[in-house]
Design a protein around this motif. Sequence first.
Motif, PDB file in Angstrom:
ATOM      1  N   LEU A 181       0.822  -1.203   0.000  1.00 16.96           N
ATOM      2  CA  LEU A 181       0.000   0.000   0.000  1.00 16.96           C
ATOM      3  C   LEU A 181       0.863   1.264   0.000  1.00 16.96           C
ATOM      4  CD1 LEU A 181      -2.870  -0.875   2.523  1.00 16.96           C
ATOM      5  CD2 LEU A 181      -3.110  -0.425   0.071  1.00 16.96           C
ATOM      6  N   ALA A 182       1.957   1.226   0.762  1.00 19.72           N
ATOM      7  CA  ALA A 182       2.852   2.384   0.808  1.00 19.72           C
ATOM      8  C   ALA A 182       3.446   2.665  -0.566  1.00 19.72           C
ATOM      9  CB  ALA A 182       3.961   2.155   1.830  1.00 19.72           C
ATOM     10  N   TYR A 183       3.798   1.603  -1.282  1.00 22.19           N
ATOM     11  CA  TYR A 183       4.374   1.831  -2.608  1.00 22.19           C
ATOM     12  C   TYR A 183       3.311   2.272  -3.616  1.00 22.19           C
ATOM     13  CZ  TYR A 183       7.412   1.474  -6.606  1.00 22.19           C
ATOM     14  OH  TYR A 183       8.139   1.778  -7.726  1.00 22.19           O
ATOM     15  N   ALA A 184       2.105   1.711  -3.499  1.00 23.82           N
ATOM     16  CA  ALA A 184       1.014   2.162  -4.370  1.00 23.82           C
ATOM     17  C   ALA A 184       0.742   3.647  -4.166  1.00 23.82           C
ATOM     18  CB  ALA A 184      -0.249   1.348  -4.086  1.00 23.82           C
ATOM     19  N   GLN A 185       0.825   4.099  -2.930  1.00 24.49           N
ATOM     20  CA  GLN A 185       0.614   5.514  -2.643  1.00 24.49           C
ATOM     21  C   GLN A 185       1.703   6.374  -3.283  1.00 24.49           C
ATOM     22  OE1 GLN A 185      -1.834   7.020  -1.879  1.00 24.49           O
ATOM     23  NE2 GLN A 185      -1.730   8.401  -0.146  1.00 24.49           N
ATOM     24  N   ILE A 186       2.930   5.879  -3.294  1.00 24.25           N
ATOM     25  CA  ILE A 186       4.031   6.613  -3.928  1.00 24.25           C
ATOM     26  C   ILE A 186       3.794   6.728  -5.434  1.00 24.25           C
ATOM     27  CG2 ILE A 186       6.469   6.394  -4.580  1.00 24.25           C
ATOM     28  CD1 ILE A 186       6.987   5.421  -1.730  1.00 24.25           C
ATOM     29  N   VAL A 187       3.344   5.637  -6.058  1.00 26.08           N
ATOM     30  CA  VAL A 187       3.076   5.651  -7.504  1.00 26.08           C
ATOM     31  C   VAL A 187       1.961   6.642  -7.828  1.00 26.08           C
ATOM     32  CG1 VAL A 187       2.266   4.275  -9.457  1.00 26.08           C
ATOM     33  CG2 VAL A 187       3.921   3.309  -7.847  1.00 26.08           C
ATOM     34  N   LEU A 188       0.892   6.634  -7.019  1.00 25.84           N
ATOM     35  CA  LEU A 188      -0.195   7.587  -7.238  1.00 25.84           C
ATOM     36  C   LEU A 188       0.271   9.025  -7.029  1.00 25.84           C
ATOM     37  CD1 LEU A 188      -3.119   5.678  -5.481  1.00 25.84           C
ATOM     38  CD2 LEU A 188      -2.909   6.158  -7.930  1.00 25.84           C
ATOM     39  N   GLY A 189       1.096   9.223  -6.011  1.00 27.46           N
ATOM     40  CA  GLY A 189       1.608  10.558  -5.760  1.00 27.46           C
ATOM     41  C   GLY A 189       2.479  11.058  -6.895  1.00 27.46           C
ATOM     42  N   ALA A 190       3.227  10.141  -7.532  1.00 29.37           N
ATOM     43  CA  ALA A 190       4.086  10.536  -8.655  1.00 29.37           C
ATOM     44  C   ALA A 190       3.253  11.060  -9.820  1.00 29.37           C
ATOM     45  CB  ALA A 190       4.936   9.353  -9.105  1.00 29.37           C
ATOM     46  N   GLN A 191       2.053  10.526  -9.990  1.00 27.01           N
ATOM     47  CA  GLN A 191       1.183  11.023 -11.064  1.00 27.01           C
ATOM     48  C   GLN A 191       0.780  12.472 -10.781  1.00 27.01           C
ATOM     49  OE1 GLN A 191       1.151   8.690 -13.483  1.00 27.01           O
ATOM     50  NE2 GLN A 191       2.236   7.523 -11.911  1.00 27.01           N
TER      51      GLN A 191
END
Length: 336
Positions: A181-191
């Motif tokens: 979940l933490a990494y998914a949040q990073i990917v979404l934040g990068a967008q």
Amino acid sequence: MNRTTENLESAWPHRLAVVLVCATFPLIWVGGLVTTYDAGMAVEDWPTTYGYNLFLYPWRTWILGPWDLFIEHGHRLLGATVGLISMALLLTVWLRDKRSSVRWLAVAVFAAVCFQGLLGGLRVLFDERLLAKIHGCFGPAFFALCVAMAAVTSRRWRTQQRLPRSARPGVQGLALVTTLLAYAQIVLGAQLRHVTGAWAPAMFRMAVLFHLLVAALLLIDIVWLAVRVARRAAGDGWLLRPALALPLLVGLQVSLGAGAWVLNYGWPAWIADRPWAAGFVVVQESQRQALVTTAHVAVGSLILATSLLVFLRAWRLEGESRLALPVGSARLEALV
């Protein structure tokens, strides 16, 4: 103690791994500043800097030059330094640590830093925003990999025995979900960090909604993880400390996220008419905006790395006992 055991218990791989972690975290910060100030193309050639060797670029021009050049070239210098440390770590692990899995993890760390450097270079050569997004997503993953390297080379990791079934914290699966979940949040934040004028308002709102949804799930998951670890592993700070650090990091991250939104987009409509918020003006690329936004990115990387650390330590406590290396033992079958 024979020489084989001395090699297996060398402290140098762990020392270098810790140095690598300490060098990589500032790299996350400077990389975040490059994105915040949109300075990725301040130097348009690669791997040289305006035709100079990276390390031979005139320091006066760098230090006293434009801010965009300062942070972009600084980012390259830090990245090269991290690469050299990764190379030294790889050589040291292969010479001083006979565990095959740790050796290959060191190879993975070195390969990852090379790949990240290549991504950054290609982003410059092709001026491609997609490569910038991938570069921004891979950086935190590399940082987490460095933290994993520091974990598995530590003395506690090598000497830790598997806990009895009745004493196991039983949080391994939950910690893995937290990490994902933490990494998914990073990917979404990068967008959201790389929004362009081509984005439709509906697309932007959808990205923000998903970012907030995953943030809520991550918050619930981390609180649940911390409570379970506190109940089942209260007597051992090795697992408890990083698990309790996670809620604090998430609390800080939520505050930074809210601050980053206000500094970049202003107060929400339902707050903007309040007297204390009415006079607020968004100042693009202000120092406060850059620091808060970049801190939000950096703390996200810390949450990912800490979540992975909790998972690894939980796995170590619940894993096979043959993975442990008792002090003074020379049995090669104890290697991982």
